[in-house]
Structures are given as structure tokens and as C-alpha cells.
Scaffold this active site. Structure first.
Site, PDB file in Angstrom:
ATOM      1  N   GLY A 294       0.212  -7.684  -7.729  1.00  0.00           N
ATOM      2  CA  GLY A 294      -0.143  -8.174  -9.055  1.00  0.00           C
ATOM      3  C   GLY A 294      -0.157  -7.041 -10.058  1.00  0.00           C
ATOM      4  O   GLY A 294      -0.033  -5.865  -9.699  1.00  0.00           O
TER       5      GLY A 294
ATOM      6  N   ASN B 104       6.022  -0.726  -6.448  1.00  0.00           N
ATOM      7  CA  ASN B 104       5.836  -1.027  -7.858  1.00  0.00           C
ATOM      8  C   ASN B 104       4.346  -1.009  -8.164  1.00  0.00           C
ATOM      9  O   ASN B 104       3.658  -2.017  -8.037  1.00  0.00           O
ATOM     10  CB  ASN B 104       6.422  -2.398  -8.205  1.00  0.00           C
ATOM     11  CG  ASN B 104       6.115  -2.789  -9.633  1.00  0.00           C
ATOM     12  OD1 ASN B 104       5.891  -1.931 -10.496  1.00  0.00           O
ATOM     13  ND2 ASN B 104       6.071  -4.090  -9.900  1.00  0.00           N
TER      14      ASN B 104
ATOM     15  N   GLN C  90      -5.406  -2.299  -3.350  1.00  0.00           N
ATOM     16  CA  GLN C  90      -6.331  -1.587  -4.242  1.00  0.00           C
ATOM     17  C   GLN C  90      -7.669  -2.316  -4.342  1.00  0.00           C
ATOM     18  O   GLN C  90      -8.733  -1.681  -4.341  1.00  0.00           O
ATOM     19  CB  GLN C  90      -5.684  -1.436  -5.612  1.00  0.00           C
ATOM     20  CG  GLN C  90      -4.426  -0.578  -5.597  1.00  0.00           C
ATOM     21  CD  GLN C  90      -3.578  -0.757  -6.836  1.00  0.00           C
ATOM     22  OE1 GLN C  90      -3.901  -1.526  -7.728  1.00  0.00           O
ATOM     23  NE2 GLN C  90      -2.455  -0.053  -6.882  1.00  0.00           N
TER      24      GLN C  90
ATOM     25  N   GLU D 221       7.879  -6.815   1.927  1.00  0.00           N
ATOM     26  CA  GLU D 221       8.928  -7.831   1.797  1.00  0.00           C
ATOM     27  C   GLU D 221      10.172  -7.242   1.142  1.00  0.00           C
ATOM     28  O   GLU D 221      11.263  -7.800   1.264  1.00  0.00           O
ATOM     29  CB  GLU D 221       8.402  -9.025   1.002  1.00  0.00           C
ATOM     30  CG  GLU D 221       8.599  -8.968  -0.483  1.00  0.00           C
ATOM     31  CD  GLU D 221       7.738  -7.934  -1.193  1.00  0.00           C
ATOM     32  OE1 GLU D 221       8.018  -7.630  -2.369  1.00  0.00           O
ATOM     33  OE2 GLU D 221       6.778  -7.431  -0.587  1.00  0.00           O
TER      34      GLU D 221
ATOM     35  N   SER E 122       4.193  -8.347 -11.341  1.00  0.00           N
ATOM     36  CA  SER E 122       3.495  -7.066 -11.421  1.00  0.00           C
ATOM     37  C   SER E 122       3.907  -6.246 -12.637  1.00  0.00           C
ATOM     38  O   SER E 122       3.233  -5.275 -12.990  1.00  0.00           O
ATOM     39  CB  SER E 122       3.748  -6.241 -10.149  1.00  0.00           C
ATOM     40  OG  SER E 122       3.254  -6.890  -9.006  1.00  0.00           O
TER      41      SER E 122
ATOM     42  N   HIS F  33       5.572  -2.573  -0.826  1.00  0.00           N
ATOM     43  CA  HIS F  33       5.992  -3.964  -0.646  1.00  0.00           C
ATOM     44  C   HIS F  33       6.789  -4.126   0.645  1.00  0.00           C
ATOM     45  O   HIS F  33       7.986  -3.842   0.667  1.00  0.00           O
ATOM     46  CB  HIS F  33       6.845  -4.411  -1.830  1.00  0.00           C
ATOM     47  CG  HIS F  33       6.052  -4.713  -3.055  1.00  0.00           C
ATOM     48  ND1 HIS F  33       5.874  -5.982  -3.538  1.00  0.00           N
ATOM     49  CD2 HIS F  33       5.361  -3.903  -3.888  1.00  0.00           C
ATOM     50  CE1 HIS F  33       5.117  -5.953  -4.628  1.00  0.00           C
ATOM     51  NE2 HIS F  33       4.794  -4.690  -4.859  1.00  0.00           N
TER      52      HIS F  33
ATOM     53  N   CYS G 107      -0.228  -3.864  -2.244  1.00  0.00           N
ATOM     54  CA  CYS G 107      -0.150  -3.463  -3.652  1.00  0.00           C
ATOM     55  C   CYS G 107      -1.499  -3.665  -4.351  1.00  0.00           C
ATOM     56  O   CYS G 107      -2.466  -3.016  -4.000  1.00  0.00           O
ATOM     57  CB  CYS G 107       0.983  -4.210  -4.335  1.00  0.00           C
ATOM     58  SG  CYS G 107       1.529  -3.431  -5.874  1.00  0.00           S
ATOM     59  N   LEU G 108      -1.602  -4.568  -5.317  1.00  0.00           N
ATOM     60  CA  LEU G 108      -2.881  -4.796  -5.979  1.00  0.00           C
ATOM     61  C   LEU G 108      -3.922  -5.264  -4.966  1.00  0.00           C
ATOM     62  O   LEU G 108      -5.097  -4.894  -5.058  1.00  0.00           O
ATOM     63  CB  LEU G 108      -2.730  -5.826  -7.099  1.00  0.00           C
ATOM     64  CG  LEU G 108      -3.995  -6.091  -7.916  1.00  0.00           C
ATOM     65  CD1 LEU G 108      -4.388  -4.868  -8.733  1.00  0.00           C
ATOM     66  CD2 LEU G 108      -3.806  -7.301  -8.836  1.00  0.00           C
TER      67      LEU G 108
ATOM     68  N   GLY H 208      -1.518  -4.616 -13.445  1.00  0.00           N
ATOM     69  CA  GLY H 208      -2.679  -4.093 -14.142  1.00  0.00           C
ATOM     70  C   GLY H 208      -3.656  -3.275 -13.330  1.00  0.00           C
ATOM     71  O   GLY H 208      -3.395  -2.847 -12.199  1.00  0.00           O
TER      72      GLY H 208
END
Length: 382
Positions: free
Chosen positions: A240, A309, A271, A353, A48, A351, A267-268, A242
Site C-alpha cells: 500500500g 516499491n 512496516q 509476486e 502503492s 514484492h 511492503c506496507l 504512504g
């Protein structure tokens, strides 16, 4: 031994001199800060961080060296690494090499001896600026010009450079020493899970296996028809790098998969699901990067300390009526989770994990299993 000079330049004209602590060369990208006190190896090997230069706010790095089994992927992905001080002596019986030697081996440009407190305050005030870290150029004007031309993460599908090339099975779970209160599933049905790899960390995959899933990892551009052809019980969307709005193949695939199988995204992945379901995302001022972010679970009323993140977030004003806000960041009230009111879909921004970080949210993998078994959590007060 003579120390080699290194320079960090920002697009706003700031230039700091320090010392090289990694590979020779020059790398640039978006400058972000991470507030975790430990876990530099997991951070650097998190895909990421492609496109980003990482400042560690904790002043001392490298004190426990590098243990290869702690890597979250097969290589380092951060564009460059910025720290106040590099420990010369790694004190850890598990360490196989020093952080400095590992950074050189991984070809990561790194700088130490700069005022990371000043840099962090600057990013908090002005946002995630583009920057350049160099051991080969000492000219102020040249460095600032390079920083101004460093590629930002906006409008770039960075998943294409970090995803796997072809499908594969992942079978590793956690070792027996993993905390008992997060014990895996003993007996019972194991669910076939297709995991989209947008830059997946190894501990995410271990968590899925640990909680009773048989995992097949597929590239991030895999078509919906190919996934359905595998006849999975459920689908997982990984973290991931970007801009999520730029990941067009995944958005197209999820548009065809929502409602057909239980889906969990982080996360990604969160989104991407939000975009597919009608919300919008935008780049944050300086993002969330660290292992100490408080999040309220609106379904249970509990507050969890989370590992995060991300530089993009879902705009809460754009959440459509068929989506329910399930998690809220207590620092800035940003969206940290949502679920579909009818379809078996939920996601979180952080996250679970937690590598590195606390294990407060690891139960979400069990919640995913519950969703596959047809059980859903009822929010507090309903």
C-alpha cells in the site's frame, strides 16, 4: 500534428521542458525513480504509487503498448509519469491500445522528452523532492511555487483512498502457463485467508490462491474482532501507499491479532507489523523502486533478485529482541524482512509476486502455507 508542451518543476527550483504524452492537466507529489526496464503498466496501476510522480530510468516506454489483463488494479494510481521517450508504435499482438492513449483515458498527466538521467541523479543526491507536472502552466516561478506546495506522503494515511469498500472473495489463480517450479498446491487442505487490502495488487491475490488459500479481501480499516469473527486460518497484509505510521486503524487491528493467527505481511504490511511489534519506520532518501534489487535471505543464505516499491523502511536499530532479521538489502543493508521468534508472524519489505520482476521470491507464499501447517524454516547454521 502539433505537439503540446509540458513542464516538470521541482521544489529546489529545477524546471524542465518536455512534451505532453498523456492527459492534459497538472499533478504533483513526491518524485521517485523506478529502475525496471519493463512493466510500466503494472507500475502505473499499483496503488502503492498514490502520492508519487514516477520517473522511468529506462529511456523508451510504450513499445509494447497496453494489454488490459496486465493491470494490477482497476485504474492508474501514479500522480504523473515521466519518461525520456514515448514509443509511437506499440509492437505487441496482445496490445489493445498505445500507452499514450491509455494515459489519456486514465487521466494521467505525463511528460516525455526530458533528461531522465539528470532527474534520477538529482533524486539520488537530494532525495525524493516534491514536484509538479503541468501541461497548463509554463511560468517558471508559478511552477516552482506549486512544486513547493505539492503534498508529500509524510504523515498521511493514503490507504483510505485505495482500499476496497467492503469485503469480497477473490478466486482467480494463475493460468496453467505459470512456471512449473512454482506450481500450486494440488489436493490437500485449502486455508481460509483474510487479506487486508491496503492497496493490494491482483497478482498478490492470485499468488495466494495459487498456493492453496481461499481468500477473502477486507478493507484496510477492518477491526480485529470482525476478522476473528470470520474464523480464518491465517491473515495476510498487503502492500500500500504512504507513511505506515499514519495507518492507525491497521496498527490497532494488528496489535489485537498478532499471536492469534499466522500472519504474513509484505511492503506496507511488513512496516505495519514491524511498528506493532516494537520497531520504528522512517522515510528513505529516495526509496527502493525497481525490479532488480538484490536481497539476502538470512534463513537460507541465498540471494534473490527482487521487485520493490517503497519509500519508507524499518529502522534496523529499533528491532526489538523478539524479532529476528531475516532479509537484508545488499545495496544498502536496509531491513527487507523479519519474523517473530515465538508468534507465527513473518514479513518482507519487497514484492514476492514480482509484477513486474523476477520470480525468485514467489516461494514465500509457500512459506506462508508452511507456517499455517505449523512448519517453520530453521536458519542456516542452526
Amino acid at each position: 500534428m502539433t505537439r503540446k508542451e509540458a513542464y516538470l518543476a521541482l521544489e529546489n527550483g529545477t524546471v524542465l521542458k518536455g512534451w505532453s504524452a498523456g492527459a492534459d492537466g497538472e499533478r504533483g507529489g513526491d518524485l521517485v525513480f523506478n529502475t525496471a526496464m519493463t512493466g510500466y503498466q503494472e507500475i502505473l496501476t499499483d496503488p502503492s504509487y498514490v502520492g508519487q510522480v514516477v520517473i522511468m530510468t529506462y529511456p523508451l516506454m510504450g513499445n509494447y503498448g497496453i494489454a488490459e489483463e496486465d493491470s494490477e488494479s482497476g485504474k492508474a494510481w501514479a500522480e504523473a509519469f515521466v519518461m525520456r521517450e514515448m514509443s509511437a508504435i506499440p509492437s505487441n499482438f496482445r496490445a489493445t491500445m498505445s500507452l499514450s492513449d491509455w494515459l489519456k483515458k486514465q487521466k494521467v498527466v505525463a511528460i516525455e522528452g526530458v533528461d531522465t538521467r539528470q532527474l534520477t541523479k538529482l533524486v539520488r543526491t537530494e532525495g525524493s523532492l516534491r514536484c509538479i507536472v503541468s501541461t497548463t502552466d509554463s511560468n517558471r516561478d508559478s511552477l516552482v511555487n506549486k512544486a513547493k506546495n505539492a503534498p508529500a506522503t509524510d504523515n498521511r494515511d493514503l490507504t483510505v483512498g485505495v482500499t476496497c469498500k467492503s469485503p469480497y472473495r477473490w478466486t482467480d489463480a494463475y493460468e496453467a502457463s505459470y512456471p512449473n517450479f512454482l506450481a500450486g498446491v494440488n489436493g490437500g487442505k485449502r486455508y481460509r485467508c483474510v487479506a487486508y487490502d491496503f492497496g493490494a495488487k491482483r497478482n498478490i491475490l492470485r499468488s495466494l490462491v495459487h498456493c492453496g488459500f481461499d481468500v477473502t479481501v477486507v478493507p484496510g480499516n477492518t477491526k480485529a474482532s470482525d476478522v476473528l469473527g470470520m474464523d480464518p486460518d491465517c491473515i495476510f497484509l498487503s502492500n500500500g501507499p504512504g507513511d505506515p505510521a499514519a495507518v492507525k486503524p491497521a496498527i490497532e487491528a494488528m496489535d489485537a491479532l498478532v499471536g492469534k493467527k499466522p500472519i504474513f505481511g509484505i511492503c506496507l504490511g511488513h512496516q505495519i507489523l514491524s511498528i506493532v511489534l516494537g520497531a520504528k519506520t522512517s522515510k528513505m532518501k529516495y526509496g527502493h523502486h525497481g525490479a532488480n534489487h538484490p536481497v539476502r535471505d538470512m534463513l537460507t543464505g541465498k540471494v534473490e533478485i527482487t521487485s520493490q516499491n517503497h519509500s519508507y523502511a524499518v529502522d534496523p536499530k529499533t528491532l526489538p529482541s523478539h524479532l529476528e532479521l531475516t532479509h537484508v538489502n545488499l545495496n544498502d543493508l536496509s531491513v527487507e524482512g523479519m519474523r517473530h521468534k515465538k508468534a507465527p508472524v513473518f514479513s518482507v519489505q519487497y514484492h514476492p509476486e514480482a509484477a513486474p520482476g523476477p520470480l525468485d521470491s514467489a516461494h514465500l507464499f509457500h512459506r506462508f502455507r508452511d507456517l499455517c501447517e505449523g512448519r517453520t524454516l530453521v536458519a542456516v547454521g542452526r
